[in-house]
Design a protein around this motif. Structure first.
Motif, mmCIF file in Angstrom:
data_model
loop_
_atom_site.group_PDB
_atom_site.id
_atom_site.type_symbol
_atom_site.label_atom_id
_atom_site.label_comp_id
_atom_site.label_asym_id
_atom_site.label_seq_id
_atom_site.Cartn_x
_atom_site.Cartn_y
_atom_site.Cartn_z
ATOM 1 N N THR A 68 0.842 -1.174 -0.048
ATOM 2 C CA THR A 68 0.078 0.022 -0.032
ATOM 3 C C THR A 68 0.978 1.241 -0.078
ATOM 4 N N LEU A 69 2.066 1.373 0.732
ATOM 5 C CA LEU A 69 2.641 2.413 0.943
ATOM 6 C C LEU A 69 3.579 2.519 -0.357
ATOM 7 N N ALA A 70 3.958 1.459 -1.023
ATOM 8 C CA ALA A 70 4.637 1.617 -2.422
ATOM 9 C C ALA A 70 3.695 2.080 -3.491
ATOM 10 N N SER A 71 2.448 1.828 -3.292
ATOM 11 C CA SER A 71 1.393 2.200 -4.368
ATOM 12 C C SER A 71 1.157 3.767 -3.939
ATOM 13 N N ILE A 72 1.235 4.084 -2.979
ATOM 14 C CA ILE A 72 0.869 5.688 -2.630
ATOM 15 C C ILE A 72 2.179 6.229 -3.432
ATOM 16 N N ILE A 73 3.181 5.842 -2.879
ATOM 17 C CA ILE A 73 4.649 6.690 -3.072
ATOM 18 C C ILE A 73 4.545 6.812 -4.756
ATOM 19 N N GLY A 74 4.234 5.480 -5.332
ATOM 20 C CA GLY A 74 4.353 5.551 -6.997
ATOM 21 C C GLY A 74 3.187 6.317 -7.431
ATOM 22 N N THR A 75 2.075 6.594 -6.900
ATOM 23 C CA THR A 75 1.322 7.572 -7.241
ATOM 24 C C THR A 75 1.672 8.694 -7.154
ATOM 25 N N ILE A 76 1.972 9.060 -6.150
ATOM 26 C CA ILE A 76 2.583 10.764 -5.997
ATOM 27 C C ILE A 76 3.727 10.857 -6.756
ATOM 28 N N PHE A 77 4.642 9.913 -7.199
ATOM 29 C CA PHE A 77 5.579 10.189 -8.183
ATOM 30 C C PHE A 77 5.180 10.402 -9.495
ATOM 31 N N ALA A 78 4.102 9.722 -9.774
ATOM 32 C CA ALA A 78 3.570 9.748 -11.099
ATOM 33 C C ALA A 78 2.605 11.045 -11.249
ATOM 34 N N MET A 79 2.109 11.347 -10.178
ATOM 35 C CA MET A 79 1.278 12.771 -10.414
ATOM 36 C C MET A 79 2.457 13.843 -10.442
ATOM 37 N N LEU A 80 3.554 13.894 -9.701
ATOM 38 C CA LEU A 80 4.348 14.894 -9.754
ATOM 39 C C LEU A 80 5.102 14.857 -11.045
ATOM 40 N N LEU A 81 5.352 13.672 -11.925
ATOM 41 C CA LEU A 81 5.886 13.770 -13.225
ATOM 42 C C LEU A 81 4.985 14.320 -14.119
ATOM 43 N N ILE A 82 3.598 13.949 -13.970
ATOM 44 C CA ILE A 82 2.679 14.546 -14.889
ATOM 45 C C ILE A 82 2.590 16.145 -14.626
ATOM 46 N N LEU A 83 2.693 16.511 -13.630
ATOM 47 C CA LEU A 83 2.467 18.061 -13.250
ATOM 48 C C LEU A 83 3.866 18.503 -13.894
ATOM 49 N N PHE A 84 4.863 18.039 -13.735
ATOM 50 C CA PHE A 84 6.255 18.560 -14.387
ATOM 51 C C PHE A 84 6.167 18.624 -15.967
ATOM 52 N N LEU A 85 5.582 17.600 -16.612
ATOM 53 C CA LEU A 85 5.644 17.495 -18.210
ATOM 54 C C LEU A 85 4.206 18.508 -18.440
ATOM 55 N N ALA A 86 3.157 18.732 -17.641
ATOM 56 C CA ALA A 86 2.362 19.705 -18.141
ATOM 57 C C ALA A 86 2.809 21.175 -17.807
ATOM 58 N N ILE A 87 3.518 21.547 -16.935
ATOM 59 C CA ILE A 87 4.396 22.618 -16.531
ATOM 60 C C ILE A 87 5.351 23.021 -18.215
ATOM 61 N N LEU A 88 6.149 21.922 -18.297
ATOM 62 C CA LEU A 88 7.074 21.897 -19.503
ATOM 63 C C LEU A 88 6.318 22.284 -20.686
ATOM 64 N N LEU A 89 5.077 21.473 -20.870
ATOM 65 C CA LEU A 89 4.497 21.741 -22.007
ATOM 66 C C LEU A 89 3.763 23.250 -22.389
ATOM 67 N N LEU A 90 3.509 23.561 -21.164
ATOM 68 C CA LEU A 90 2.861 25.028 -20.899
ATOM 69 C C LEU A 90 3.594 26.150 -21.627
ATOM 70 N N SER A 91 4.923 25.644 -20.979
ATOM 71 C CA SER A 91 6.057 26.732 -20.874
ATOM 72 C C SER A 91 6.417 26.622 -22.550
ATOM 73 N N LEU A 92 6.587 25.471 -23.312
ATOM 74 C CA LEU A 92 6.807 25.428 -24.601
ATOM 75 C C LEU A 92 5.713 26.120 -25.455
ATOM 76 N N PHE A 93 4.604 25.855 -24.978
ATOM 77 C CA PHE A 93 3.355 26.861 -25.975
ATOM 78 C C PHE A 93 3.477 28.211 -25.667
ATOM 79 N N GLN A 94 4.152 28.597 -24.471
ATOM 80 C CA GLN A 94 4.260 30.119 -24.269
ATOM 81 C C GLN A 94 5.280 30.695 -25.283
ATOM 82 N N GLN A 95 6.435 29.962 -25.232
ATOM 83 C CA GLN A 95 7.528 30.271 -25.778
ATOM 84 C C GLN A 95 7.269 30.344 -27.471
ATOM 85 N N VAL A 96 6.440 29.494 -27.919
ATOM 86 C CA VAL A 96 5.965 29.380 -29.378
ATOM 87 C C VAL A 96 5.280 30.463 -29.621
ATOM 88 N N TYR A 97 4.194 30.851 -28.775
ATOM 89 C CA TYR A 97 3.407 31.798 -28.860
ATOM 90 C C TYR A 97 4.235 33.343 -28.835
#
Length: 113
Positions: free
Chosen positions: A68-97
């Motif tokens: 259960t703890l491993a699942s929670i840690i893995g979920t939090i890590f995946a959420m942080l990774l998705i957040l990082f990629l979303a911020i990176l994508l937003l920054s890319l779109f801003q630079q293209v604009y």
């Protein structure tokens, strides 16, 4: 099932809601120097809810405590990774604009002058 997950999650948030309600009532009664009691009540509610949420996840998925703890840690890590990629994508779109807008303004300056 999704129904059990929703029910367990809702029940595990009850201590947080109750402790927040108590803290709000105490905040109207206690003075500034006694705010440690309000903070303690809030942390008690958060801790109790976290414990209940972990136990609910363990019961729903029928995992051991370690899994259960491993699942929670893995979920939090995946959420942080998705957040990082979303911020990176937003920054890319801003630079293209900004690049497109600067090219457009440069072309307009060349046409006018």
């Amino acid at each position: 099932t999704l129904k059990k997950i929703c029910i367990y999650s809702a029940y595990s948030l009850v201590p947080y809601i109750v402790c927040t309600f108590i803290a709000v009532i105490f905040s109207n009664v206690l003075v500034q120097d006694e705010s440690i009691w309000i903070t303690a009540i809030q942390y008690l509610g958060i801790g109790w809810s976290v414990i209940l949420m972990v136990q609910a996840m363990r019961a729903v998925h029928q995992y051991s405590f370690g899994k259960t703890l491993a699942s929670i840690i893995g979920t939090i890590f995946a959420m942080l990774l998705i957040l990082f990629l979303a911020i990176l994508l937003l920054s890319l779109f801003q630079q293209v604009y900004v690049f497109g807008y600067s090219v457009y303004t440069e072309i307009m300056y060349r046409i006018r002058g």
